[in-house]
Design a protein around this motif. Structure first.
Motif, mmCIF file in Angstrom:
data_model
loop_
_atom_site.group_PDB
_atom_site.id
_atom_site.type_symbol
_atom_site.label_atom_id
_atom_site.label_comp_id
_atom_site.label_asym_id
_atom_site.label_seq_id
_atom_site.Cartn_x
_atom_site.Cartn_y
_atom_site.Cartn_z
ATOM 1 N N UNK A 125 0.826 -1.205 0.000
ATOM 2 C CA UNK A 125 0.000 0.000 0.000
ATOM 3 C C UNK A 125 0.865 1.262 0.000
ATOM 4 N N UNK A 126 1.957 1.218 0.770
ATOM 5 C CA UNK A 126 2.856 2.369 0.830
ATOM 6 C C UNK A 126 3.492 2.636 -0.525
ATOM 7 N N UNK A 127 3.917 1.576 -1.206
ATOM 8 C CA UNK A 127 4.509 1.728 -2.532
ATOM 9 C C UNK A 127 3.461 2.241 -3.521
ATOM 10 N N UNK A 128 2.232 1.756 -3.389
ATOM 11 C CA UNK A 128 1.132 2.200 -4.246
ATOM 12 C C UNK A 128 0.932 3.715 -4.111
ATOM 13 N N UNK A 129 0.938 4.212 -2.886
ATOM 14 C CA UNK A 129 0.753 5.648 -2.660
ATOM 15 C C UNK A 129 1.971 6.434 -3.129
ATOM 16 N N UNK A 130 3.173 5.881 -2.912
ATOM 17 C CA UNK A 130 4.394 6.582 -3.312
ATOM 18 C C UNK A 130 4.451 6.773 -4.824
ATOM 19 N N UNK A 131 4.086 5.739 -5.570
ATOM 20 C CA UNK A 131 4.086 5.849 -7.036
ATOM 21 C C UNK A 131 3.035 6.869 -7.479
ATOM 22 N N UNK A 132 1.880 6.864 -6.831
ATOM 23 C CA UNK A 132 0.851 7.863 -7.163
ATOM 24 C C UNK A 132 1.360 9.267 -6.909
ATOM 25 N N UNK A 133 2.090 9.453 -5.812
ATOM 26 C CA UNK A 133 2.646 10.767 -5.490
ATOM 27 C C UNK A 133 3.693 11.182 -6.520
ATOM 28 N N UNK A 134 4.476 10.219 -7.007
ATOM 29 C CA UNK A 134 5.474 10.519 -8.037
ATOM 30 C C UNK A 134 4.800 10.940 -9.340
ATOM 31 N N UNK A 135 3.718 10.266 -9.699
ATOM 32 C CA UNK A 135 2.979 10.635 -10.911
ATOM 33 C C UNK A 135 2.423 12.048 -10.779
ATOM 34 N N UNK A 136 1.834 12.348 -9.610
ATOM 35 C CA UNK A 136 1.303 13.697 -9.383
ATOM 36 C C UNK A 136 2.409 14.739 -9.444
ATOM 37 N N UNK A 137 3.582 14.424 -8.883
ATOM 38 C CA UNK A 137 4.695 15.364 -8.905
ATOM 39 C C UNK A 137 5.144 15.650 -10.340
ATOM 40 N N UNK A 138 5.248 14.619 -11.165
ATOM 41 C CA UNK A 138 5.666 14.803 -12.559
ATOM 42 C C UNK A 138 4.657 15.633 -13.342
ATOM 43 N N UNK A 139 3.385 15.380 -13.120
ATOM 44 C CA UNK A 139 2.356 16.166 -13.801
ATOM 45 C C UNK A 139 2.340 17.608 -13.300
ATOM 46 N N UNK A 140 2.636 17.800 -12.013
ATOM 47 C CA UNK A 140 2.718 19.152 -11.476
ATOM 48 C C UNK A 140 3.894 19.909 -12.073
ATOM 49 N N UNK A 141 5.012 19.216 -12.245
ATOM 50 C CA UNK A 141 6.169 19.830 -12.908
ATOM 51 C C UNK A 141 5.799 20.271 -14.316
ATOM 52 N N UNK A 142 5.126 19.396 -15.069
ATOM 53 C CA UNK A 142 4.695 19.741 -16.431
ATOM 54 C C UNK A 142 3.748 20.928 -16.420
ATOM 55 N N UNK A 143 2.840 20.967 -15.454
ATOM 56 C CA UNK A 143 1.897 22.075 -15.361
ATOM 57 C C UNK A 143 2.612 23.380 -15.033
ATOM 58 N N UNK A 144 3.543 23.334 -14.068
ATOM 59 C CA UNK A 144 4.279 24.535 -13.681
ATOM 60 C C UNK A 144 5.108 25.082 -14.841
ATOM 61 N N UNK A 145 5.728 24.185 -15.609
ATOM 62 C CA UNK A 145 6.500 24.613 -16.779
ATOM 63 C C UNK A 145 5.603 25.215 -17.855
ATOM 64 N N UNK A 146 4.381 24.702 -17.944
ATOM 65 C CA UNK A 146 3.473 25.145 -19.009
ATOM 66 C C UNK A 146 2.851 26.500 -18.714
ATOM 67 N N UNK A 147 2.462 26.723 -17.474
ATOM 68 C CA UNK A 147 1.717 27.947 -17.159
ATOM 69 C C UNK A 147 2.630 29.123 -16.852
ATOM 70 N N UNK A 148 3.932 28.890 -16.752
ATOM 71 C CA UNK A 148 4.839 29.984 -16.425
ATOM 72 C C UNK A 148 6.120 29.869 -17.228
ATOM 73 N N UNK A 149 6.491 30.947 -17.898
ATOM 74 C CA UNK A 149 7.749 30.994 -18.633
ATOM 75 C C UNK A 149 8.689 31.970 -17.928
ATOM 76 N N UNK A 150 10.002 31.861 -18.148
ATOM 77 C CA UNK A 150 10.942 32.767 -17.487
ATOM 78 C C UNK A 150 10.641 34.223 -17.825
ATOM 79 N N UNK A 151 10.623 35.114 -16.825
ATOM 80 C CA UNK A 151 10.319 36.529 -17.081
ATOM 81 C C UNK A 151 11.438 37.209 -17.857
ATOM 82 N N UNK A 152 11.050 38.023 -18.822
ATOM 83 C CA UNK A 152 12.037 38.711 -19.656
ATOM 84 C C UNK A 152 11.923 40.226 -19.523
ATOM 85 N N UNK A 153 10.725 40.765 -19.547
ATOM 86 C CA UNK A 153 10.546 42.198 -19.388
ATOM 87 C C UNK A 153 10.231 42.557 -17.944
#
Length: 296
Positions: A125-153
């Protein structure tokens, strides 16, 4: 295309968040084994539908899990064909790579529990939750990269500072509220209380992951060191929070609240240090700041 993809990745991450809460509620309610060993089917008519309320909870969790899996696959395809940032595509692809393991662990917990004693063991069960948390983390990384770009001006730099400050404030507010619903604090650790606790914890998890991603992408000749420290602290906070959430699953019986309290204390110190760096390091006047560029 980019706007549509942004909406898709936000929906995908949000759906994964909801799925994790459903899984936690299913386990806390004691409905995880109600469909018997009929995975992926259940105990009702033709094995396709649930027979009672507990089996409905488990059946509905499986249904949402199936839908979420297909949505993640669609997001991965769109990541390679509908946007240009390869980091986003790879983050979602890694999440897809973890899906078979997550599906297999979910099947093991409900099918082998009656055959082998380790089928529904805390470690599985612990491994099941850990893998789910890893999937959520990866999708959150993708979301953060998508909704925000490095500021230039200057306008984008102002927006970046504002986003970073709001993220820090959100984390500082979420932690004490989350603690109220933690195991052994104010409320009885009922299924509903667990859902509230993990809803707040996973939201805080998403904030910390996003801040780590945003600050890792942006440096300034003036505040480069401080922003680098913010990224490191946010990453450390993410790890501590993940450990706290795993401990509070209470899979090995009643783990002493002191363990979780210690992790909460460490996380609080990390957030305070992060807040000090963010508000001190991003509070300069526009004339004092140098051009911000992307760190590759």
């Amino acid at each position: 295309m980019r706007v549509r993809f942004r909406r898709l990745i936000v929906v995908t991450t949000g759906l994964t968040y909801v799925l994790m809460l459903l899984g936690i509620y299913t386990a806390a309610f004691g409905a995880g084994l109600t469909c018997g060993a009929r995975w992926p089917f259940c105990d009702g008519w033709l094995g396709l539908f649930p027979a009672n309320l507990p089996s409905f909870i488990e059946w509905f969790h499986r249904l949402v899990a199936m839908i979420t899996g297909f949505v993640i696959l669609g997001a991965a395809y769109a990541g390679w064909t509908r946007q240009d940032d390869r980091r986003v595509a790879w983050a979602i692809t890694l999440a897809v790579g973890l899906l078979p393991l997550q599906i297999g662990l979910g099947a093991v917990t409900v099918t082998l529990s009656g055959v082998f004693p380790w089928g529904y063991a805390p470690s599985v069960q612990l491994l099941h939750y850990t893998v789910a948390l890893a999937i959520l983390a990866l999708l959150t990384v993708a979301t953060a990269l998508t909704i925000s770009s490095p500021p230039r001006g200057e306008t984008e730099r102002r927006q970046f500072r504002s986003r970073l400050r709001w993220g820090t404030l959100a984390a500082l507010v979420l932690l004490p509220v989350q603690y109220l619903f933690n195991y052994g604090t104010v409320f009885v650790y009922s299924p509903v209380v667990q859902i509230v606790y993990y809803a707040l914890s996973l939201l805080l998890f998403g904030v910390l992951v996003s801040m780590a991603v945003w600050t890792a992408r942006v440096v300034s000749p003036i505040s480069m060191r401080r922003l680098g420290h913010v990224s490191q602290l946010s990453t450390a906070g993410t790890v501590v929070l993940a450990a706290q959430m795993l401990v509070d699953r209470q899979l090995w019986g009643s783990v002493s609240p002191m363990v979780s309290d210690g992790l909460t204390f460490v996380l609080g110190l990390i957030l305070i240090a992060t807040g000090w760096l963010v508000f001190r390091g991003t509070g300069r006047s526009p004339g004092q700041e140098s051009t911000v560029h992307e760190s590759e």
